[in-house]
Scaffold this active site. Sequence first.
Site, short mmCIF file in Angstrom:
data_model
loop_
_atom_site.label_atom_id
_atom_site.label_comp_id
_atom_site.label_asym_id
_atom_site.label_seq_id
_atom_site.Cartn_x
_atom_site.Cartn_y
_atom_site.Cartn_z
N LYS A 94 6.23 13.38 15.57
CA LYS A 94 7.77 13.59 15.48
C LYS A 94 8.42 13.44 14.06
CE LYS A 94 9.02 12.63 20.37
NZ LYS A 94 10.04 11.81 21.06
N HIS B 230 -14.57 -5.08 2.11
CA HIS B 230 -15.57 -5.54 1.58
C HIS B 230 -16.46 -4.40 1.16
CE1 HIS B 230 -16.15 -9.83 2.43
NE2 HIS B 230 -15.25 -9.28 3.58
N THR C 59 -4.61 5.35 8.52
CA THR C 59 -5.56 5.50 7.13
C THR C 59 -4.84 6.27 6.05
OG1 THR C 59 -6.76 7.69 8.13
CG2 THR C 59 -7.66 5.55 8.56
N LYS C 60 -3.58 7.04 6.47
CA LYS C 60 -2.87 7.63 5.30
C LYS C 60 -1.54 7.21 5.22
CE LYS C 60 -6.17 11.78 5.55
NZ LYS C 60 -6.32 13.23 5.65
N ARG D 104 -1.63 10.53 13.34
CA ARG D 104 -0.98 11.76 12.96
C ARG D 104 0.44 11.92 13.26
NH1 ARG D 104 -3.15 12.15 18.02
NH2 ARG D 104 -2.20 13.64 19.46
#
Length: 204
Positions: free
Chosen positions: A192, A122, A174-175, A189
């Site tokens: 491995k 939103h 988020t990435k 993150r």
Amino acid sequence: MPLKDKIKSSAFLKKATTWMMRPKQDPKPRSWMRIFLNPFVHQKGKGAIIRRMARVDIFPYNKFSLGSQSIVEDFSVINNGVGDLTIGDQTIIGIGCVIIGPVNIGNNVMLAQHIVVSGLNHKYEDIALPPSQQDVDCKAIHIEDNVWIGANAVVTAGVTIGKHAIVGAGAVVTKNVSPYSVVVGNPARVIKQYHQQEKKWLPV
């Protein structure tokens, strides 16, 4: 002009059509659509299962498909109201997951329990309106083949998770996630990656 474009260009037709498809302030499609329309519009592969207690908020104006031998478990929510939702073959959507399009999930993907995958956000920039009354911003999520996502993970809009990647329980993605990698944490993150030469998963 195609009917879809004609409806979009007229405020009255758009409002009337929306009312016919779902009640005001209720995101669920009306019963007549679920029973008489959706089964003929959307694709469901051989042996695919949507459990009786799953919430299926599927509309005819966006794409929905569920591949062969795939399953959507009880208490999950699948929603294509603001974007296409495609799920490949032999994919598991675990108990209590929430999948809001635009989302494309590949083959042999395994989602554990209580995962949120949402291509919807939103907008909030106009402080004269609450975010619930502002426009939505949609960015497609792509989850490629053979991905495993652990329980309680969150995948945010616009993210691509590469082939055979592993997302740890509780991670917030988020990435983009590279193929053949393991990600954990908030924000997620890489810890491995699989190395083809050594034929093993090695710490980063």
